[in-house]
Design an enzyme around this catalytic site. Structure first.
Site, mmCIF file in Angstrom:
data_model
loop_
_atom_site.group_PDB
_atom_site.id
_atom_site.type_symbol
_atom_site.label_atom_id
_atom_site.label_comp_id
_atom_site.label_asym_id
_atom_site.label_seq_id
_atom_site.Cartn_x
_atom_site.Cartn_y
_atom_site.Cartn_z
ATOM 1 N N PRO A 50 -4.248 89.831 39.505
ATOM 2 C CG PRO A 50 -1.761 89.639 39.593
ATOM 3 C CD PRO A 50 -3.007 90.720 39.684
ATOM 4 C CD GLU A 51 -9.568 86.776 38.983
ATOM 5 O OE1 GLU A 51 -10.212 85.650 39.245
ATOM 6 O OE2 GLU A 51 -9.881 87.538 38.048
ATOM 7 C CE LYS B 205 -9.511 88.485 44.236
ATOM 8 N NZ LYS B 205 -9.962 89.453 43.361
ATOM 9 N NE ARG C 4 -3.992 101.396 36.566
ATOM 10 C CZ ARG C 4 -5.471 100.978 36.334
ATOM 11 N NH1 ARG C 4 -5.931 99.864 35.963
ATOM 12 N NH2 ARG C 4 -6.162 101.950 36.582
ATOM 13 N NE ARG D 121 -13.544 94.759 37.633
ATOM 14 C CZ ARG D 121 -12.608 94.152 38.298
ATOM 15 N NH1 ARG D 121 -12.847 93.928 39.607
ATOM 16 N NH2 ARG D 121 -11.583 93.406 37.788
#
Length: 298
Positions: free
Chosen positions: A2-3, A54, A137, A288
């Site tokens: 989530p950003e 964030k 996770r 990335r």
């Protein structure tokens, strides 16, 4: 992960649901995901909910410590705060006093009802509602900090891109410090701009027509201005559509963010570019996956 738009969406929803309520009880099933003593926040009132970068910040009125104030400590430092970082797969799910969330539908990505085996921390609130922290996770965390600790925690972040104080001149000055770095990793650097991650930095580069691996010092004023303007535009639009559900992210009510339908390049490898029709490509940049169009971006 989530950003800024996803975290902002959750904060705005939390403001409406939990502000003014007390934390009646807590259950911590995975101790390593919660830093601090849960007993310190039980019976405290939620004063406010806000965001920095964030991170979700829940401000608590810590009346229980008012009698321990010393001359070296201020009243503000006796208030406590809950910091929540969702990391890769963290979720905050709200259920009302009847146990209903988002109409009672199962929560993505595994379509399981809450609580489930991924629910690791549970907040019981004073009106009978419940706040669940899920994390597949288990990279995320929740921690208790004092006001002085909060200040130290947040000072490492760069400016908020949607704040009025975030001007073009400030942006230009900040990225100039990274003149030898590449554009996309620089945008993702939280000390440069707070809240941008892999999804929105890719979208920003595309909409600005700039290759993500271009070196900062090769940008002219017009390029930098495009980046600046697009950052604000993309983030505001993503908030409007409650963020992007590219992985496990859901809103406070367990619903997917609708901005995933508005993405131009992220996750669209091989699909036609929305501008020129050529296939979107993907490369590795700073570890990335990065999506781009080699015709529309220079």
């Amino acid at each position: 992960m989530p950003e800024l738009p996803e975290v902002e969406t959750i904060c705005r929803q939390l403001q409406k649901k939990v502000k003014g309520l007390g934390i009646k009880d807590m259950q911590v099933k995975k101790k390593r995901l919660f830093k601090g003593n849960p007993k310190k926040v039980i019976k405290l009132k939620i004063k406010d909910v806000r965001r920095r970068a964030k991170i979700i910040i829940i401000d608590l009125v810590n009346r229980g410590l008012t009698q321990t104030i010393t001359k070296s400590r201020t009243n503000a430092d006796n208030d406590l705060h809950l910091l929540i970082h969702l990391k890769m797969t963290g979720q905050l799910i709200y259920a009302d006093k009847k146990g209903q969330f988002g109409g009672g539908h199962p929560v993505p990505p595994f379509d399981k009802e809450v609580p489930n085996k991924y629910t690791h921390i549970i907040f019981k609130l004073s009106d009978g509602s419940t706040l669940y922290y899920n994390d597949l996770r288990q990279f995320g965390w929740i921690k208790i900090v004092s006001s002085s600790e909060l200040e130290k925690e947040l000072e490492k972040f760069g400016p908020e891109p949607l704040d009025k104080s975030f001007t073009f001149d400030k942006f230009k000055k900040i990225i100039a410090k990274k003149s030898k770095a590449k554009v996309k990793p620089t945008l993702m650097d939280q000390s440069i701009v707070a809240g941008l991650g892999n999804i929105y930095s890719a979208e920003v580069c595309f909409r600005a027509g700039i290759m993500p691996d271009r070196i900062i010092k090769t940008l002219n004023d017009n390029d930098i201005k495009k980046l600046y303007q697009v950052i604000k535009k993309v983030l505001a639009l993503a908030i409007k559509y409650k963020g992007t559900s590219a992985d496990a992210y859901v809103t406070l009510e367990g619903e997917r963010g609708e901005y995933r339908k508005k993405l131009w390049v992220y996750g669209r490898e091989g699909q036609p570019c929305p501008k020129c029709g050529r296939p979107i490509k993907k490369m590795k940049l700073a570890g990335r996956g990065t999506y781009f169009c080699d015709k529309c971006q220079k």
